[in-house]
Each structure stands twice: as C-alpha cells, then as structure tokens.
Scaffold this motif. Structure first.
Motif, mmCIF file in Angstrom:
data_model
loop_
_atom_site.group_PDB
_atom_site.id
_atom_site.type_symbol
_atom_site.label_atom_id
_atom_site.label_comp_id
_atom_site.label_asym_id
_atom_site.label_seq_id
_atom_site.Cartn_x
_atom_site.Cartn_y
_atom_site.Cartn_z
ATOM 1 N N GLU A 23 0.948 -1.252 0.094
ATOM 2 C CA GLU A 23 0.057 -0.161 -0.019
ATOM 3 C C GLU A 23 0.922 1.183 -0.115
ATOM 4 O O GLU A 23 1.830 1.393 0.849
ATOM 5 C CB GLU A 23 -0.703 0.034 1.186
ATOM 6 C CG GLU A 23 -1.949 -1.095 1.299
ATOM 7 C CD GLU A 23 -2.721 -1.334 2.486
ATOM 8 O OE1 GLU A 23 -2.236 -0.658 3.632
ATOM 9 O OE2 GLU A 23 -3.512 -2.154 2.713
ATOM 10 N N PHE A 264 -12.020 -0.907 -2.803
ATOM 11 C CA PHE A 264 -11.650 -0.757 -1.270
ATOM 12 C C PHE A 264 -10.979 0.582 -1.335
ATOM 13 O O PHE A 264 -11.014 1.057 -0.142
ATOM 14 C CB PHE A 264 -10.805 -1.778 -1.160
ATOM 15 C CG PHE A 264 -10.309 -1.786 0.425
ATOM 16 C CD1 PHE A 264 -11.549 -2.372 1.228
ATOM 17 C CD2 PHE A 264 -9.319 -1.797 0.797
ATOM 18 C CE1 PHE A 264 -11.313 -2.490 2.669
ATOM 19 C CE2 PHE A 264 -9.040 -1.877 2.367
ATOM 20 C CZ PHE A 264 -10.071 -2.421 3.166
ATOM 21 N N ASP A 371 -18.918 -0.041 10.997
ATOM 22 C CA ASP A 371 -17.245 0.019 10.605
ATOM 23 C C ASP A 371 -17.330 -0.396 9.106
ATOM 24 O O ASP A 371 -18.297 -0.986 8.601
ATOM 25 C CB ASP A 371 -16.408 -1.126 11.512
ATOM 26 C CG ASP A 371 -15.078 -0.808 11.341
ATOM 27 O OD1 ASP A 371 -14.602 0.127 10.944
ATOM 28 O OD2 ASP A 371 -14.186 -1.287 12.232
ATOM 29 N N ASP A 372 -16.343 0.073 8.501
ATOM 30 C CA ASP A 372 -16.083 -0.129 7.194
ATOM 31 C C ASP A 372 -15.832 -1.561 6.617
ATOM 32 O O ASP A 372 -16.269 -2.000 5.599
ATOM 33 C CB ASP A 372 -14.826 0.724 6.588
ATOM 34 C CG ASP A 372 -13.579 0.101 6.995
ATOM 35 O OD1 ASP A 372 -13.399 0.338 8.078
ATOM 36 O OD2 ASP A 372 -12.973 -0.602 6.136
ATOM 37 N N SER A 373 -15.027 -2.323 7.364
ATOM 38 C CA SER A 373 -14.735 -3.791 7.051
ATOM 39 C C SER A 373 -14.391 -4.507 8.518
ATOM 40 O O SER A 373 -13.929 -3.933 9.427
ATOM 41 C CB SER A 373 -13.563 -3.704 6.049
ATOM 42 O OG SER A 373 -12.635 -3.016 6.692
ATOM 43 N N VAL A 375 -12.157 -7.975 9.055
ATOM 44 C CA VAL A 375 -11.185 -8.856 8.212
ATOM 45 C C VAL A 375 -10.912 -10.019 8.935
ATOM 46 O O VAL A 375 -11.354 -10.986 8.514
ATOM 47 C CB VAL A 375 -10.067 -7.894 7.886
ATOM 48 C CG1 VAL A 375 -8.905 -8.712 7.027
ATOM 49 C CG2 VAL A 375 -10.318 -6.527 7.198
ATOM 50 N N SER A 380 -13.093 -5.962 15.900
ATOM 51 C CA SER A 380 -14.518 -5.854 16.162
ATOM 52 C C SER A 380 -15.048 -6.533 17.454
ATOM 53 O O SER A 380 -15.778 -6.033 18.364
ATOM 54 C CB SER A 380 -15.310 -6.482 14.969
ATOM 55 O OG SER A 380 -14.812 -6.114 13.802
HETATM 56 P P1 AMP Z 1 -10.280 -6.979 11.955
HETATM 57 O O1 AMP Z 1 -11.392 -7.450 11.521
HETATM 58 O O2 AMP Z 1 -9.810 -7.206 13.461
HETATM 59 O O3 AMP Z 1 -9.123 -7.473 11.145
HETATM 60 O O4 AMP Z 1 -9.961 -5.261 11.703
HETATM 61 C C1 AMP Z 1 -10.913 -4.488 11.149
HETATM 62 C C2 AMP Z 1 -10.367 -3.274 11.177
HETATM 63 O O5 AMP Z 1 -9.323 -2.949 10.407
HETATM 64 C C3 AMP Z 1 -11.497 -2.204 10.683
HETATM 65 O O6 AMP Z 1 -11.766 -1.212 11.264
HETATM 66 C C4 AMP Z 1 -10.802 -1.808 9.178
HETATM 67 O O7 AMP Z 1 -11.076 -0.285 9.188
HETATM 68 C C5 AMP Z 1 -9.485 -1.971 9.356
HETATM 69 N N1 AMP Z 1 -8.846 -2.552 8.062
HETATM 70 C C6 AMP Z 1 -9.499 -2.980 6.920
HETATM 71 N N2 AMP Z 1 -8.660 -3.370 6.096
HETATM 72 C C7 AMP Z 1 -7.569 -2.828 6.363
HETATM 73 C C8 AMP Z 1 -5.981 -2.544 5.826
HETATM 74 N N3 AMP Z 1 -5.805 -3.194 4.468
HETATM 75 N N4 AMP Z 1 -5.045 -1.997 6.394
HETATM 76 C C9 AMP Z 1 -5.296 -1.567 7.652
HETATM 77 N N5 AMP Z 1 -6.751 -1.341 8.273
HETATM 78 C C10 AMP Z 1 -7.644 -2.147 7.552
#
Ligand code: AMP
Length: 485
Positions: A23, A264, A371-373, A375, A380
């Motif tokens: 990135e 994204f 939240d936006d995502s 992962v 969360s």
């Molecule tokens: P987790 O589910 O614990 O992996 O973390 C999710 C959080 O990580 C969310 O608040 C996103 O905003 C953030 N996030 C998602 N994708 C990325 C990324 N590529 N780099 C850094 N932070 C991210």
C-alpha cells in the motif's frame, strides 16, 4: 462455533518472500521552483497510504538527487534536507509494507544511472508477475538490491533497445501484469503511467503560478488541495503521460481493456476528502451507509461509528434510518509505534490505547456499531466488548461492505485466506465470535450502486474471489502462499 479455532490462527504477518501487497502513495511535479517542498507537502497529505518509509527524488535538469528514510514524512524531512533537493521536477513516495522486509533498501523512489541516463521511479500497486520477471532477469545477469517488485521495472527499462526513455518505458510496461500507478523522473522529464486495468488511482492536476503553470500527479486529490493545485482528471487506465521541455503528451501504451478499479479505495483506503476514480470518496461512503440501513435496518437508539474508518458510513446509516448519530467511541490520534506497555497485561490493551468509549452516550442504549470492514474479526470483537462494558444493552454490528473472503493481489494489505474470518465462517458464526447481538454486511449489489459502477469498472476480488487478471498467475501466487504456511 468452536471459538478455539480463532485462538490458534497463525500470526498476522506474511511469512513469504515475494511481495504480494504494497500500500503506497505516489506524487510527482513538473515545472515548479519549489518542487521538493511541494512534494513533501503532497506526501504529507498522502501519509495515510503508507507510514513505513518515504522518499523524494528531484532533478535540477543536471542531476537527480534522492533522499529517503524509514518513518513518517514529517519526521524524515527537515528544511535542510529539502534544501539539498533542488530542482523544478520531483517525484515522491510513501510506503507501507507488512512483508517483513521493512528495510531502507525497499524504500522508494529507486534511483539509478543506466544507459537511458539517470532515472528514478516510485510505484503504488503490486506487479503480479514480478517474481517470474525477476528470475528471468537474474538468469541473464541482472543484480537486484531490494526485494520490492519495483526494481524489476528499472531493469526492464535499462535493458530495452528503445533509444528514448518513453520508448523503453512503453516496452517495459507492456511486460508487467497486475497493478501499477507509476511515477518516473528523468533529468528533464516526468513520466507517469497507470496499468491497463486501473487498479490503483492516479490523479492529474495543475498548479497556476505567476509565470505559467506546473503539472502535478498524486494517488489522491487531497494532495492537490494542500498545495492549491486543481484536479483536472485521472491518468486513464493504460495511459502514459510524458512532460518534458517539448510539452505534455498523453498516449495509450496498452490497448483498451476492461477496467478494474479497486473498490476498497472507496470503502476504506482513500481519504474521504479525496476524489478517487473521479468520485468523491465521502459520497461513496455515505451511500454505503444509507444502503446498509435500507438492507439491514434494526430497531436501536444510537448509531455509533468505529472511528475513523466507519464515520462516513455511520453518517449515511443514521440519516437513512433516522436513528441519532453519536461519536461514542473516541480515538486517540497520537498512538505511535512506541509506547510503554504495562508490565501487567491489561485486557485488550491495544484497542484501549486507540479507542475509548463515552460511557454516558452508551449506557442503557441499543447501539448500532458501524465499521467499514471486518477482516480477521479480532478488532471488532474487542470493540463490541468495549461498547457492552460501557453499558450498552444491545450491540448490532453493521459492516459497510460485503464479507472479505479472498486476499488482494493488487496492492491492498489483506491477510491470507485462512486468516480472513469470512472465508471460513458463516455470518452467524462470525456474529457469535464478535459477540454482537446481530451482524450484517452490505450486499455486493449495493456496493456497486454506492460507487455508481454502471459500466463494470471496479474490482471486487476481495469479496468475490473473481480476480480480473490471468488466473494461472493468481493460482501460482495462491499456491506459493500455501507452500509457505
Ligand atoms: P479486523 O477485523 O480485526 O481484522 O480489523 C478490522 C479493522 O481493520 C476495520 O476497522 C478496518 O477499518 C481495518 N482495516 C481493514 N482493512 C485494512 C487494511 N488493509 N489495512 C489496515 N486496516 C484495515
């Protein structure tokens, strides 16, 4: 669901050699007496795209000079260093990488002297055939200093039989697969290019001066705002722009093909005050929230964003649902890399360091957390607990994109597949893991609508497993990941 599965997940770093994700932010300027200073400001605005290292290369039309270091832009460059970077042409780079090779050797721009003269390059994206190209070049005697895929481009340019730099670049670019938004600097010219799919953004702008205008390029338009440059348009997918003493030319270096702009960037990565792929990011994110409220409404008292990434979507969710928006999680913006950890383990220390709940806004409330995502799910889970411990009676998690089920090979840092919680678990299992009362993601259709993707111009591979480039290559990469597990 057996929660122990999650506790045995492997560490979060990538244990492989090949760079699969990088990135970054890039910037370039032509024709301004303060080129290095403006590049510094441009990189400062792009800091969110990479915090590991940064660098600037300038040309005074006689010599290219380059300074780069590990760390944040504002810490790297002093006025003295900027003064040592004279000239009216410059490129800059800010880099984030998790590949374990966070060494200065991989910091960009890369600057070399070769048969095409002195050149410097900075890259955002990920070249998916870099491994193959590198092996071939090494077999034929090329020597590499860094492990980053960007160096491959310089070797291809140096080896080209084309006489001009633009010709050599054209030839080199046609050999690359994957994602690249590139900025090049030669002694008297700036050349930029974007891969034919247009995975990563690259905006073009102009900066009016008393005696003419300067030309600027940046990953995001927020870099233009800081230096009073005007956004003109994007470098098109498959387009190369050359600016030199004879003026500016824009040409296609590759035939027109399907576009695959990274969605994204709109969901999370870009700054909300930027225009990316010709669209305001804030508008996309509010749309995401609005559509999420339409699809997955729930009776609650407050809509609370996970800052900063969830704020715009939460605003959209609140306005669509009519449920009040409350900033009930406060983020400490000054969390650095180094802090003194307590000797006695504090539960969820990492998240607490960054976020703190506003108890009186949450106590006795049914909360929609946006939240936006999601992962890996680990963040969360901690945030849901934090909100509940602050007195919320219900916590409903809403995610403003579809489940992330597959890794990105085009420049976004996503974990490998077995760490992506949605790749291996149902939504109900994830809900149970994050300990929410309900959990809903946005549908793919709504994501498409939020960015107005009427002409199928976006890449959704992290949500669909449908990769827009050669599958053979991707399968090799996936297999390579598997072998190194
Ligand atoms: P987790 O589910 O614990 O992996 O973390 C999710 C959080 O990580 C969310 O608040 C996103 O905003 C953030 N996030 C998602 N994708 C990325 C990324 N590529 N780099 C850094 N932070 C991210």
């Amino acid at each position: 669901m057996n929660q122990r599965n999650f506790l045995t997940l492997p560490p979060t770093t990538y244990p492989f050699d090949d760079k699969l994700h990088e990135e970054c932010g890039v910037f370039a300027i032509y024709g301004h007496p303060e080129a290095s200073n403006l590049t510094y400001l441009g990189l400062y605005a792009l800091q969110h795209r990479g915090q590991e290292s940064a660098g600037i290369a300038t040309s005074d039309r006689r010599e290219i000079r380059c300074y780069k270091s590990m760390g944040h832009v504002a810490d790297i460059f002093t006025p003295e260093q900027i003064a040592c970077l004279p000239g009216d042409l410059a490129i800059g780079h800010t880099r984030y990488s998790t590949a374990g090779d966070t060494v200065l050797l991989n910091a960009q721009p890369f600057s070399v002297a070769c048969n095409k003269g002195q050149i410097a390059v900075a890259h955002n994206g990920n070249i998916t055939n870099a491994g193959d190209l590198r092996r071939e070049l090494e077999r034929e005697g090329s020597i590499f200093q860094a492990s980053s895929d960007t160096e491959v481009i310089l070797h291809l340019v140096a080896r080209s039989r084309e006489r001009t730099l633009a010709g050599a670049l054209r030839e080199a670019l046609l050999q690359l697969d994957g994602a690249f938004s590139l900025v090049f600097l030669a002694r008297d010219r700036v050349i930029v290019a974007r891969d034919p799919h247009g995975f990563r953004p690259l905006a073009f702008g102009e900066l009016q001066m008393d005696n003419g205008k300067a030309y600027v390029f940046a990953s995001e338009t927020c870099a233009f705002d800081l230096i009073n440059a005007e956004y003109v348009n994007d470098v098109e997918p498959g387009e190369m722009v050359c600016i030199g003493p004879e003026g500016m030319t824009r040409e296609r270096f590759a035939p027109e093909g399907p576009h695959a702009q990274c969605v994204f960037e709109h969901v999370y990565f870009s700054r909300p005050d930027s225009i990316v792929f010709g669209r305001p990011v804030q508008e996309s994110r509010e749309n995401l929230g609005r559509l999420l409220a339409q699809e997955s409404g729930v009776d609650a008292d407050v809509v609370v964003p996970v800052p900063d990434s969830g704020v715009a979507a939460a605003i959209g969710y609140a306005s669509e649902s009519g449920i009040p928006f409350r900033q009930a999680l406060i983020r400490n913006h000054y969390v650095g890399r180094t802090f003194i950890e307590p000797s006695q383990a504090i539960r969820d220390f990492g998240v607490k360091l960054k976020l703190n709940p506003v108890r009186h806004l949450l106590e006795g409330k049914r909360v929609i957390l946006v939240d936006d995502s999601l992962v890996r799910g680990t963040t969360s889970r901690k945030i849901v607990r934090m909100v509940r411990n602050a007195g919320a009676t219900e916590v409903h998690m809403r995610i403003s994109c579809p489940p992330t089920i597959s890794p990105c090979f085009y420049g976004v840092d996503t974990p490998r597949e077995n760490e992506l919680i949605a790749a291996n678990h149902s939504i109900e299992e994830i809900r149970e893991y994050v300990e929410a009362d309900s959990l809903a993601y946005l549908s793919l259709d709504s994501l498409r609508r939020a960015v107005a993707d009427n002409n199928k111009e976006y890449c959704y591979a992290c949500y669909t497993r449908e990769y827009p480039t050669e599958l053979v290559q991707i399968e090799e990469l996936v297999a390579a990941r598997g072998r190194r597990r």
